[in-house]
Design a protein around this motif. Sequence first.
Motif, short mmCIF file in Angstrom:
data_model
loop_
_atom_site.label_atom_id
_atom_site.label_comp_id
_atom_site.label_asym_id
_atom_site.label_seq_id
_atom_site.Cartn_x
_atom_site.Cartn_y
_atom_site.Cartn_z
N ASP A 96 44.73 51.95 43.38
CA ASP A 96 45.17 50.57 43.59
C ASP A 96 44.29 49.63 42.77
O ASP A 96 43.06 49.68 42.86
CB ASP A 96 45.06 50.18 45.07
N ASP A 97 44.92 48.74 42.00
CA ASP A 97 44.13 47.84 41.18
C ASP A 97 43.73 46.57 41.93
O ASP A 97 42.94 45.76 41.44
CB ASP A 97 44.87 47.46 39.90
N LYS A 98 44.29 46.39 43.15
CA LYS A 98 43.87 45.26 43.98
C LYS A 98 43.97 45.66 45.45
O LYS A 98 44.73 46.57 45.81
CB LYS A 98 44.72 44.02 43.70
N ALA A 128 41.47 41.20 46.31
CA ALA A 128 40.31 41.49 45.48
C ALA A 128 40.73 42.38 44.32
O ALA A 128 41.51 43.33 44.51
CB ALA A 128 39.22 42.18 46.29
N ARG A 129 40.25 42.07 43.12
CA ARG A 129 40.41 42.94 41.97
C ARG A 129 39.00 43.26 41.46
O ARG A 129 38.30 42.37 40.96
CB ARG A 129 41.24 42.29 40.88
N LEU A 130 38.58 44.51 41.63
CA LEU A 130 37.20 44.89 41.39
C LEU A 130 37.11 46.13 40.50
O LEU A 130 38.07 46.91 40.41
CB LEU A 130 36.49 45.18 42.72
N PRO A 131 35.97 46.34 39.86
CA PRO A 131 35.75 47.59 39.14
C PRO A 131 35.89 48.77 40.09
O PRO A 131 35.69 48.64 41.31
CB PRO A 131 34.31 47.47 38.63
N ASP A 132 36.22 49.93 39.56
CA ASP A 132 36.50 51.11 40.39
C ASP A 132 35.35 51.44 41.34
O ASP A 132 35.58 51.79 42.50
CB ASP A 132 36.80 52.31 39.50
#
Length: 534
Positions: A320-322, A304-308
């Motif tokens: 972590d960006d993902k 998953a790559r999601l807004p903070d």
Amino acid sequence: MENTVHVYPEGCYFKSLEDIKDKRVTIMGLGLNGGGEASVKFFLRHGAYVTVTDMKSRQELEPTILSITNDPSLDRSRLTYVLGQHRLEDFTGADCVIKTPGVKFEGNKYLEAAKVVETDLSVFLRFCKSTIIAVTGSKGKSSTASAIHYVLRESGYNAFLGGNITVSPLSFLDETDGTTLVVLELSSWQLRDLRGRKLLKPKIAIITKILPDHQNWYGDMDSYVDDKRLIYADQGSGDFTILDADEDGYLSECANPKKGCKCWGDDFAGETGGFVLRCSRSVLPRDTWGAFLSENKGTVAGWARLPDNLRSKHAQMHHDDKERLLKDLLVPGPIGRINALKAALALHLSGINPEQICNVLAVWPGLPHRLEACHTWKNARDGRILAFYNDSCATVPESAAVASQSFKRDIVLIAGGTDKGLDFRPLARTLSGEDGSKYHPRQIYLLEGSGTDKLIPLLDLGRVRYMGPYPSLKALLTELKDRLSAPDAQQVFGVAGRIPLPVVFSPGCTSFGMFSNEFDRGEKFKATVKDVFI
């Protein structure tokens, strides 16, 4: 969209549960899959006078009638059956008619004569206070919804699953409250019956892969997909809409593709009021939020790559960006992985820790009739092992095509059945290798049916060999067993080894004519396999 589509009044006829008492309710369609039965029980328990009308006979409906009869909590003095027919007076004289999803309102003289028409779903949504996760699509909606429910329950949530998955949500309405989570699998027909009502406002809406389906009912893809759009029609900015990001048949299937859209997910993303998240089989662009699959040394993982503000606390603290949401699965094939990824993303948005999601989905057994491992058999003659898979819910050609590629080896494919106005070229191209498919069936066995009649000329054109068509599963499976002991068995099926040869029943057609429905077809397949391959 067709001009005659019916739009229902906003809201629901019943203003409170107490309002049901002494109302005259006609239930159109008792059936054998739970929806009609749940409606009967719900309205009787809330004090209504109930008339059940169904074109089937009492004998055909006996299992459902027996279940109602044996329920001591019901006041059956308020229940009337009108079977083998529909009478106009049962519709005009009712305060409310509860409609079966598969029956069109448009052009139906009984429904058009009714004062009020509701469905079990519209009544449920009127009174349900739970957070709702709703799933629709052409294929994968049952698996996605079930995976979400499985992880929620295993993680300690009080969660319920209903809708098109043969469980009416009215069967558990009285057990829900503001603390429960409800997962709804919704067909295009169920969504169509909500048009105009403004009752469906899911916190999370998911649309799985869109394929041509039910074209004998709709007549064109746009009308079919327009009903799917209703899942997000009343979502707001605080809600989430999970959509595919991969290219599909949109450009050829949509009558008027929107500029800049390459797939149905692009089209939907431009309409929904919810926060859009995309799912892909490959890494998403950096400017796109959502989830994606990646492969490393043969191992596929989901990320998953999601807004903070949507990341877990651990990811926020460690920048972590993902985050990993998916690892190994018991369910075979790429379709199973992408459906599980959508489920994982919805679970993450629901507040479940990514590690918990990974661990629980890794042991999720999948659903019956969807690439369901159902039997193993060893041939005493040469030691060959066969592993049988029941994929009876593959009711469109594309699903059977995917099943043929899901085991990373050549299989024995059993297909065929009744047509529902679909194009069989995608399946034929996969079986012939014309579309670049890597794996080709060792043998193909076909059941009789109008869909098979459309598929056979395409196989002949592609010089794809097949056996049959056969008039029954028993005849087909008996022939397969005989062929396994034939002198040329090694040439046809390959050298016997320790790795089982998959035998996959993935019809790519509907079941009607030879079976009651796809679930009946799957159960009969499993029973016949065990009878023949003992």
